[in-house]
Design a protein around this motif. Structure first.
Motif, PDB file in Angstrom:
ATOM      1  N   ALA A 404       0.837  -1.202   0.000  1.00  0.00           N
ATOM      2  CA  ALA A 404       0.000   0.000   0.000  1.00  0.00           C
ATOM      3  C   ALA A 404       0.869   1.249   0.000  1.00  0.00           C
ATOM      4  CB  ALA A 404      -0.925  -0.006   1.217  1.00  0.00           C
ATOM      5  N   ALA A 405       1.973   1.209   0.747  1.00  0.00           N
ATOM      6  CA  ALA A 405       2.864   2.369   0.798  1.00  0.00           C
ATOM      7  C   ALA A 405       3.447   2.654  -0.579  1.00  0.00           C
ATOM      8  CB  ALA A 405       3.981   2.128   1.809  1.00  0.00           C
ATOM      9  N   ILE A 406       3.872   1.582  -1.268  1.00  0.00           N
ATOM     10  CA  ILE A 406       4.439   1.781  -2.609  1.00  0.00           C
ATOM     11  C   ILE A 406       3.372   2.352  -3.546  1.00  0.00           C
ATOM     12  CG2 ILE A 406       5.395   0.583  -4.615  1.00  0.00           C
ATOM     13  CD1 ILE A 406       6.724  -1.360  -2.628  1.00  0.00           C
ATOM     14  N   THR A 407       2.170   1.767  -3.478  1.00  0.00           N
ATOM     15  CA  THR A 407       1.079   2.263  -4.316  1.00  0.00           C
ATOM     16  C   THR A 407       0.850   3.754  -4.054  1.00  0.00           C
ATOM     17  OG1 THR A 407       0.070   0.104  -3.993  1.00  0.00           O
ATOM     18  CG2 THR A 407      -1.289   1.783  -5.026  1.00  0.00           C
ATOM     19  N   ALA A 408       0.834   4.115  -2.766  1.00  0.00           N
ATOM     20  CA  ALA A 408       0.593   5.518  -2.422  1.00  0.00           C
ATOM     21  C   ALA A 408       1.707   6.410  -2.970  1.00  0.00           C
ATOM     22  CB  ALA A 408       0.482   5.676  -0.907  1.00  0.00           C
ATOM     23  N   CYS A 409       2.949   5.939  -2.869  1.00  0.00           N
ATOM     24  CA  CYS A 409       4.079   6.735  -3.378  1.00  0.00           C
ATOM     25  C   CYS A 409       3.921   6.985  -4.872  1.00  0.00           C
ATOM     26  CB  CYS A 409       5.401   6.013  -3.137  1.00  0.00           C
ATOM     27  SG  CYS A 409       5.909   6.035  -1.430  1.00  0.00           S
ATOM     28  N   ILE A 410       3.518   5.920  -5.585  1.00  0.00           N
ATOM     29  CA  ILE A 410       3.391   6.060  -7.038  1.00  0.00           C
ATOM     30  C   ILE A 410       2.242   7.014  -7.383  1.00  0.00           C
ATOM     31  CG2 ILE A 410       2.843   4.833  -9.176  1.00  0.00           C
ATOM     32  CD1 ILE A 410       4.127   2.336  -7.856  1.00  0.00           C
ATOM     33  N   LEU A 411       1.114   6.847  -6.680  1.00  0.00           N
ATOM     34  CA  LEU A 411      -0.070   7.600  -7.075  1.00  0.00           C
ATOM     35  C   LEU A 411      -0.096   9.023  -6.532  1.00  0.00           C
ATOM     36  CD1 LEU A 411      -2.783   4.851  -6.889  1.00  0.00           C
ATOM     37  CD2 LEU A 411      -1.512   5.694  -8.845  1.00  0.00           C
ATOM     38  N   ALA A 412       0.702   9.272  -5.490  1.00  0.00           N
ATOM     39  CA  ALA A 412       0.676  10.613  -4.898  1.00  0.00           C
ATOM     40  C   ALA A 412       0.989  11.669  -5.953  1.00  0.00           C
ATOM     41  CB  ALA A 412       1.671  10.694  -3.753  1.00  0.00           C
ATOM     42  N   GLY A 413       1.960  11.352  -6.804  1.00  0.00           N
ATOM     43  CA  GLY A 413       2.370  12.311  -7.826  1.00  0.00           C
ATOM     44  C   GLY A 413       1.228  12.652  -8.766  1.00  0.00           C
ATOM     45  N   VAL A 414       0.341  11.660  -8.980  1.00  0.00           N
ATOM     46  CA  VAL A 414      -0.770  11.888  -9.896  1.00  0.00           C
ATOM     47  C   VAL A 414      -1.919  12.589  -9.182  1.00  0.00           C
ATOM     48  CG1 VAL A 414      -2.386  10.780 -11.464  1.00  0.00           C
ATOM     49  CG2 VAL A 414      -0.127   9.806 -11.118  1.00  0.00           C
ATOM     50  N   SER A 415      -2.205  12.149  -7.956  1.00  0.00           N
ATOM     51  CA  SER A 415      -3.458  12.619  -7.345  1.00  0.00           C
ATOM     52  C   SER A 415      -3.295  13.862  -6.489  1.00  0.00           C
ATOM     53  CB  SER A 415      -4.091  11.497  -6.525  1.00  0.00           C
ATOM     54  OG  SER A 415      -3.142  10.958  -5.632  1.00  0.00           O
ATOM     55  N   LEU A 416      -2.154  14.054  -5.845  1.00  0.00           N
ATOM     56  CA  LEU A 416      -2.066  15.142  -4.873  1.00  0.00           C
ATOM     57  C   LEU A 416      -1.873  16.511  -5.511  1.00  0.00           C
ATOM     58  CD1 LEU A 416      -0.153  13.562  -1.896  1.00  0.00           C
ATOM     59  CD2 LEU A 416      -2.580  13.904  -2.217  1.00  0.00           C
ATOM     60  N   ARG A 417      -1.904  16.543  -6.847  1.00  0.00           N
ATOM     61  CA  ARG A 417      -1.798  17.852  -7.486  1.00  0.00           C
ATOM     62  C   ARG A 417      -3.146  18.546  -7.519  1.00  0.00           C
ATOM     63  NH1 ARG A 417       1.606  16.361 -12.744  1.00  0.00           N
ATOM     64  NH2 ARG A 417       1.475  18.571 -13.163  1.00  0.00           N
ATOM     65  N   THR A 418      -4.175  17.809  -7.155  1.00  0.00           N
ATOM     66  CA  THR A 418      -5.503  18.415  -7.134  1.00  0.00           C
ATOM     67  C   THR A 418      -5.998  18.479  -5.696  1.00  0.00           C
ATOM     68  OG1 THR A 418      -6.437  16.242  -7.494  1.00  0.00           O
ATOM     69  CG2 THR A 418      -6.138  17.609  -9.421  1.00  0.00           C
ATOM     70  N   ARG A 419      -7.063  19.228  -5.505  1.00  0.00           N
ATOM     71  CA  ARG A 419      -7.602  19.386  -4.155  1.00  0.00           C
ATOM     72  C   ARG A 419      -9.114  19.218  -4.184  1.00  0.00           C
ATOM     73  NH1 ARG A 419      -3.210  19.124  -2.484  1.00  0.00           N
ATOM     74  NH2 ARG A 419      -1.987  20.532  -1.188  1.00  0.00           N
ATOM     75  N   GLN A 420      -9.649  18.948  -3.018  1.00  0.00           N
ATOM     76  CA  GLN A 420     -11.085  18.950  -2.782  1.00  0.00           C
ATOM     77  C   GLN A 420     -11.877  18.141  -3.793  1.00  0.00           C
ATOM     78  OE1 GLN A 420     -12.588  22.485  -1.233  1.00  0.00           O
ATOM     79  NE2 GLN A 420     -10.800  22.832  -0.017  1.00  0.00           N
ATOM     80  N   ALA A 421     -12.885  18.748  -4.422  1.00  0.00           N
ATOM     81  CA  ALA A 421     -13.793  17.967  -5.260  1.00  0.00           C
ATOM     82  C   ALA A 421     -13.042  17.245  -6.377  1.00  0.00           C
ATOM     83  CB  ALA A 421     -14.885  18.861  -5.832  1.00  0.00           C
ATOM     84  N   GLN A 422     -12.042  17.924  -6.938  1.00  0.00           N
ATOM     85  CA  GLN A 422     -11.315  17.295  -8.035  1.00  0.00           C
ATOM     86  C   GLN A 422     -10.471  16.126  -7.534  1.00  0.00           C
ATOM     87  OE1 GLN A 422      -9.338  20.226 -10.357  1.00  0.00           O
ATOM     88  NE2 GLN A 422      -9.357  18.955 -12.185  1.00  0.00           N
ATOM     89  N   LEU A 423      -9.963  16.254  -6.301  1.00  0.00           N
ATOM     90  CA  LEU A 423      -9.204  15.158  -5.710  1.00  0.00           C
ATOM     91  C   LEU A 423     -10.110  13.938  -5.542  1.00  0.00           C
ATOM     92  CD1 LEU A 423      -6.654  14.043  -4.388  1.00  0.00           C
ATOM     93  CD2 LEU A 423      -7.314  15.150  -2.279  1.00  0.00           C
ATOM     94  N   LEU A 424     -11.347  14.190  -5.161  1.00  0.00           N
ATOM     95  CA  LEU A 424     -12.321  13.123  -5.014  1.00  0.00           C
ATOM     96  C   LEU A 424     -12.508  12.393  -6.352  1.00  0.00           C
ATOM     97  CD1 LEU A 424     -13.903  12.505  -2.429  1.00  0.00           C
ATOM     98  CD2 LEU A 424     -15.792  13.788  -3.357  1.00  0.00           C
ATOM     99  N   LEU A 425     -12.607  13.195  -7.399  1.00  0.00           N
ATOM    100  CA  LEU A 425     -12.792  12.659  -8.752  1.00  0.00           C
ATOM    101  C   LEU A 425     -11.591  11.802  -9.163  1.00  0.00           C
ATOM    102  CD1 LEU A 425     -15.145  13.429 -10.684  1.00  0.00           C
ATOM    103  CD2 LEU A 425     -13.588  14.996 -11.787  1.00  0.00           C
ATOM    104  N   VAL A 426     -10.398  12.325  -8.895  1.00  0.00           N
ATOM    105  CA  VAL A 426      -9.183  11.636  -9.330  1.00  0.00           C
ATOM    106  C   VAL A 426      -8.952  10.361  -8.521  1.00  0.00           C
ATOM    107  CG1 VAL A 426      -6.677  11.827  -9.436  1.00  0.00           C
ATOM    108  CG2 VAL A 426      -8.092  13.711 -10.220  1.00  0.00           C
ATOM    109  N   THR A 427      -9.121  10.427  -7.203  1.00  0.00           N
ATOM    110  CA  THR A 427      -8.906   9.214  -6.407  1.00  0.00           C
ATOM    111  C   THR A 427      -9.899   8.128  -6.820  1.00  0.00           C
ATOM    112  OG1 THR A 427     -10.262  10.222  -4.681  1.00  0.00           O
ATOM    113  CG2 THR A 427      -7.890  10.291  -4.370  1.00  0.00           C
ATOM    114  N   LEU A 428     -11.128   8.535  -7.087  1.00  0.00           N
ATOM    115  CA  LEU A 428     -12.141   7.583  -7.532  1.00  0.00           C
ATOM    116  C   LEU A 428     -11.712   6.928  -8.846  1.00  0.00           C
ATOM    117  CD1 LEU A 428     -15.003   6.369  -7.519  1.00  0.00           C
ATOM    118  CD2 LEU A 428     -15.808   8.442  -8.587  1.00  0.00           C
ATOM    119  N   ALA A 429     -11.258   7.757  -9.780  1.00  0.00           N
ATOM    120  CA  ALA A 429     -10.878   7.239 -11.088  1.00  0.00           C
ATOM    121  C   ALA A 429      -9.703   6.278 -10.973  1.00  0.00           C
ATOM    122  CB  ALA A 429     -10.551   8.390 -12.029  1.00  0.00           C
ATOM    123  N   LEU A 430      -8.712   6.635 -10.166  1.00  0.00           N
ATOM    124  CA  LEU A 430      -7.531   5.778 -10.032  1.00  0.00           C
ATOM    125  C   LEU A 430      -7.918   4.409  -9.471  1.00  0.00           C
ATOM    126  CD1 LEU A 430      -4.848   8.266  -8.700  1.00  0.00           C
ATOM    127  CD2 LEU A 430      -4.912   7.146 -10.925  1.00  0.00           C
TER     128      LEU A 430
END
Lengths: 626, 240
Positions: A404-430
């Protein structure tokens, strides 16, 4: 042959556009992630098929399907979503609730067999495409798609009405000030978006048809399209929809195992390169929360007094008393309960660890996620594979955390560039992407059959199965709770809460806010991964469902139930929801609908759409706070 | 450039679209001094501060801070060099307690490197600075406006910046609160240079030995406060 794929892809792409246009319109203007959009599509398809089969004809069916979807969407907006303006989390919970209810009722009413409307022979035409012939009814889409695309574009970009819509996206206060009725505007936008969902479902009735699960597939495709095209951008959606249509058509025929990946690869690429999509603008959050008067459920004054006094008293108990109470209760449980009930408690403890993970990110960090199932699933599969590889359970659980930690490291770069509602959208999509891959990649993951694995807890075996699991899970839960307690007292917690509260000020104090959010995301993922590992051992079985939006929504609801940011909240939320699920599923076969109602009720209560309070005797604004 | 140059601003401009808010500003401030910046509304005072600490990027020109060219550095990097600021509207951690607010500032990377055990005493000191010791466990949003302003300034002082930008620190405070705050600023160690925007000259002027007047995005006068106050143009546009 290639021509056929392309034509087919274009027709399908236009259908996808119609479906995604409604979704992006609603998100772009109202910032609502309408998880019930797929349900409205499904409803449109079912109604169209039923009406057409009743002899009224396909055109009447299409009309009926569209109108029913628009009506249901409007009702949802007027009576539920409107009261939750500005709270995108509450809105998403409400639409998830609707999604569950509509899906369940559709299954009840129309059954589980896929339905497709067969055109009467007099309406069947086909046109030559290359050496082959192509059914004309799908080509209708090539006409209707661009027509609606242009009409929508014109309405929004070129008319006075469109200008009003755009103005109120940017600044609702100004819109109010120049005399625009925002409630009516919202209703109109929601109705249009829902109408498009129903229309696309109805138009697809002759070849996509309607079946259980289609609602989720539709949402998934809409997400991919909206993220590629840019949230809120019609032009972007159109281009993305055609691209996805063609890729899907080619992929399904030529590379069936990788077809889903072909859809997601462009989305990942876009997220990495242009977080706002091809044509999207950075999302401005509509920070203004209109001062709506909540619905007050009348309660006698005495009840409110007693309840708040009780809460006050409980809050005053020192932590050590709580700890002793909790520990003795946990020790006593195996002697008090049947094996079955003990199993439910074990399950609730596992979910509590999962919810702790999300609370770290959402409650303390203010970063929402509708994709935490991803970490849960990764943890579960890591532990399952460790069992198949003959490793022991401790190593398996360690792997689940690391995975899970590795997954989070990989995806953080993709998802943490957005905030709030858009972050919700991106995490859902991933999470949906990974769900899709796990679902299709049969050779590694067992596909939708899942994997049965031999992993077992190594200690406390002599206690018997149920009690043994319970003791093992309890020990790990206690350890996790301790780490969680350390986190709550840590500088990391202080800093992430600081960022949630005022990111700009954190920067002026020299804090590296990107690193702090990253670390929080990874820590959050690790807890959830561990929970996944525990779940895999507990159930002896893993399946792609672990990755699904149901899982993410469930853990989100737990955190909201327990009040985000409250230390014991996730545990309370987990026990409440798992218990409730257990009771409801014993009561009725329609428990999915009931659960959907609970999603809606929790959202309305937790975010102030509904309150318990004194009945109002005077005409004054605002209700008594509980 | 003199040796004790704190801040050197050369040809600084900032435009929003076609509107030029800061128009080729040239000015330097010297180390260890108290500088007061005044100017009518719309003179570009807050924009100037925003450019200095990197809140917004400049259109052209250079900013040198203690010999470093900071024109292209981020807010965080400037903070780490010792540039602190307060905001016109108190910018605090509203949902956190007073204690958590001061702890965040005490442990901030912009603060001098402190041992974990020293953080608490630094934070205690900050509580005394703003006089909020009695309300340490209350949430900031429950504080009065004046209390929030005091906390705001205490936070900025806790990081011991080399340069502190104070954006209208007295605005909205009562008479007695102003006097308390002025006293606190007067007592600041000379290792912290101060740049202050303030409308209340009665309380602001005695605090500063240097005075700069901005008008329509340009420096119209700058120097020792008595000289500047005698400047006829300054008297005309601002003091009358």
């Amino acid at each position: 042959m290639m021509t056929l794929y392309v034509v087919n892809g274009l027709a399908y792409g236009n259908l996808l556009f119609l479906m995604a246009a409604g979704f992006t319109l609603i998100f772009g203007v109202l910032r609502v992630i309408n998880m019930a959009h797929g349900s409205l599509y499904l409803l449109g398809a079912h109604v169209a098929i039923s009406v057409a089969q009743s002899g009224a004809g396909i055109w009447a069916g299409i009309l009926a399907g569209s109108i029913v979807a628009a009506a249901i969407g409007s009702i949802a907006e007027r009576f539920l979503l409107y009261r939750l303006q500005g709270d995108y989390l509450a809105q998403v919970l409400v639409t998830i609730g609707l999604f569950m209810i509509i899906g369940d009722l559709a299954l009840l009413y129309w059954g589980g067999t896929p339905r497709v409307f067969t055109l009467p022979p007099e309406l069947v035409y086909s046109i030559p495409v290359g050496a082959l012939r192509y059914p004309a009814d799908r080509l209708v889409l090539l006409l209707v798609g661009p027509l609606i695309a242009v009409a929508l574009w014109y309405a929004i970009e070129r008319t006075r009405f469109g200008a009003t819509v755009r103005a109120s996206v940017d600044d609702e206060e100004i819109a109010q000030a120049i005399g625009v009725s925002v409630p009516r505007l919202r209703l109109l936008v929601f109705a249009t978006g829902s109408l498009l969902a129903g229309l696309s479902g109805a138009l697809g009735a002759t070849f996509v048809g309607a079946k259980p699960g289609l609602d989720l597939e539709v949402i998934l495709l809409a997400l991919v399209i909206v993220i590629i095209g840019g949230p809120g951008s019609l032009v972007g959606s159109y281009i993305a929809a055609l691209l996805i249509g063609i890729l899907d058509s080619i992929g399904k025929s030529l590379f069936p195992e990788a077809s889903l990946f072909l859809l997601f690869a462009p989305m990942l690429l876009i997220l990495m390169l242009r977080p706002n999509g091809l044509f999207g603008r950075p999302v401005t959050e509509n920070a203004i929360k209109p001062d709506l008067r909540p619905i007050i459920i009348p309660m006698p004054q005495a009840a409110i007094g007693i309840a708040s006094a009780a809460v006050d008293q409980l809050k005053r108990l020192p932590g050590s008393v709580w700890l002793i109470l909790a520990a003795s209760l946990m020790l006593a449980l195996p002697f008090l309960m049947s094996e079955y009930t003990l199993g439910i408690v074990t399950l609730a403890l596992i979910w509590a660890v999962f919810a702790i993970g999300l609370n770290i990110m959402l409650g303390y960090g203010g970063m929402p996620s509708l994709g935490h199932a991803l970490f849960f699933g990764v943890g579960a599969y890591a532990t399952a594979w460790s069992g198949l590889a003959g490793l022991n359970a401790h190593l398996g659980l360690l792997l689940s955390i690391v995975g899970a930690a590795i997954t989070a490291c990989i995806l953080a770069g993709v998802s943490l560039r957005t905030r709030q509602a858009q972050l919700l959208l991106v995490t859902l999509a991933l999470a949906q992407v990974v769900w899709g891959v796990v679902f299709k990649w049969r050779s590694v993951t067992g596909g939708d059959d899942g994997l049965i694995h031999p992993q077992q807890f190594g200690v406390f075996k002599s206690f018997g199965h149920a009690a043994g699991s319970y003791v093992n899970v309890t020990v790990i839960f206690a350890a996790s709770a301790f780490v969680y307690w350390l986190f709550a007292r840590s500088r990391l917690r202080l800093n992430i809460t600081g960022i949630r509260s005022n990111e700009k000020r954190m920067m002026t104090l020299g804090y590296n806010t990107a690193r702090i959010t990253f670390v929080t995301y990874v820590v959050s993922g690790m807890f959830s991964g561990l929970a996944g590992g525990l779940y895999a051992i507990y159930s002896g079985f893993v399946a792609p469902d672990l990755f699904s939006v149901y899982t993410s929504a469930k853990v989100l609801l737990m955190v909201i139930l327990g009040m985000p940011g409250m230390f014991a909240g996730p545990v309370i939320g987990a026990f409440a929801l798992i218990g409730l699920e257990e009771i409801l599923s014993g009561l009725t076969a329609r428990w999915h609908s009931l659960l959907g109602c609970i999603y809606i009720m929790v959202a309305m209560l937790a975010f102030g759409g509904v309150r318990f309070g004194r009945q109002q005797t005077d005409g004054q604004q605002g209700g008594a706070k509980p | 450039m003199s040796e004790d140059a704190l801040l050197n601003v050369r040809g600084l401009t900032k435009s929003f679209g076609s509107v030029e808010v800061i128009r080729g500003m040239d000015i330097s401030f010297s180390l260890g001094k108290r500088h007061l910046i005044i100017g009518p509304n719309g003179a570009g005072k807050t924009t100037f501060f925003n450019l200095l600490n990197g809140q917004i990027p400049s259109s052209s020109g250079t900013i040198e801070f203690l010999g470093h060219d900071i024109t292209r550095l981020s807010v965080r990097q400037r903070a780490l060099l010792g540039l602190g600021r307060t905001f016109q509207i108190a910018s605090l951690f509203q949902e956190l307690s007073v204690w958590e607010n001061v702890m965040i500032a005490a442990g901030a990377p912009a603060s001098p490197l402190r041992h974990e055990s020293a953080l608490k005493s630094i934070a205690e000191e900050a509580l005394d600075t703003c006089g909020l010791r009695a309300r340490r466990d209350e949430r900031v949003r429950t504080l009065s406006y004046g209390e929030q302003r005091r906390l705001e300034i205490a936070l900025s002082l806790t990081t011991e910046p080399k340069l502190l930008l104070l954006d209208e620190p007295m605005a909205g405070l009562t008479r007695s609160e102003r006097e308390m705050l002025a006293e606190r600023i007067a007592k600041l160690s000379r290792t912290t240079s101060v740049l202050m925007i303030e409308h209340d000259l009665e309380i602001g002027l005695p605090l500063a030995e240097h005075l700069t007047v901005l008008h329509l995005g340009q420096v119209v006068a700058s120097g020792h406060r008595d000289d500047v106050m005698r400047d006829p143009f300054v008297r005309k546009i601002y003091l009358v």
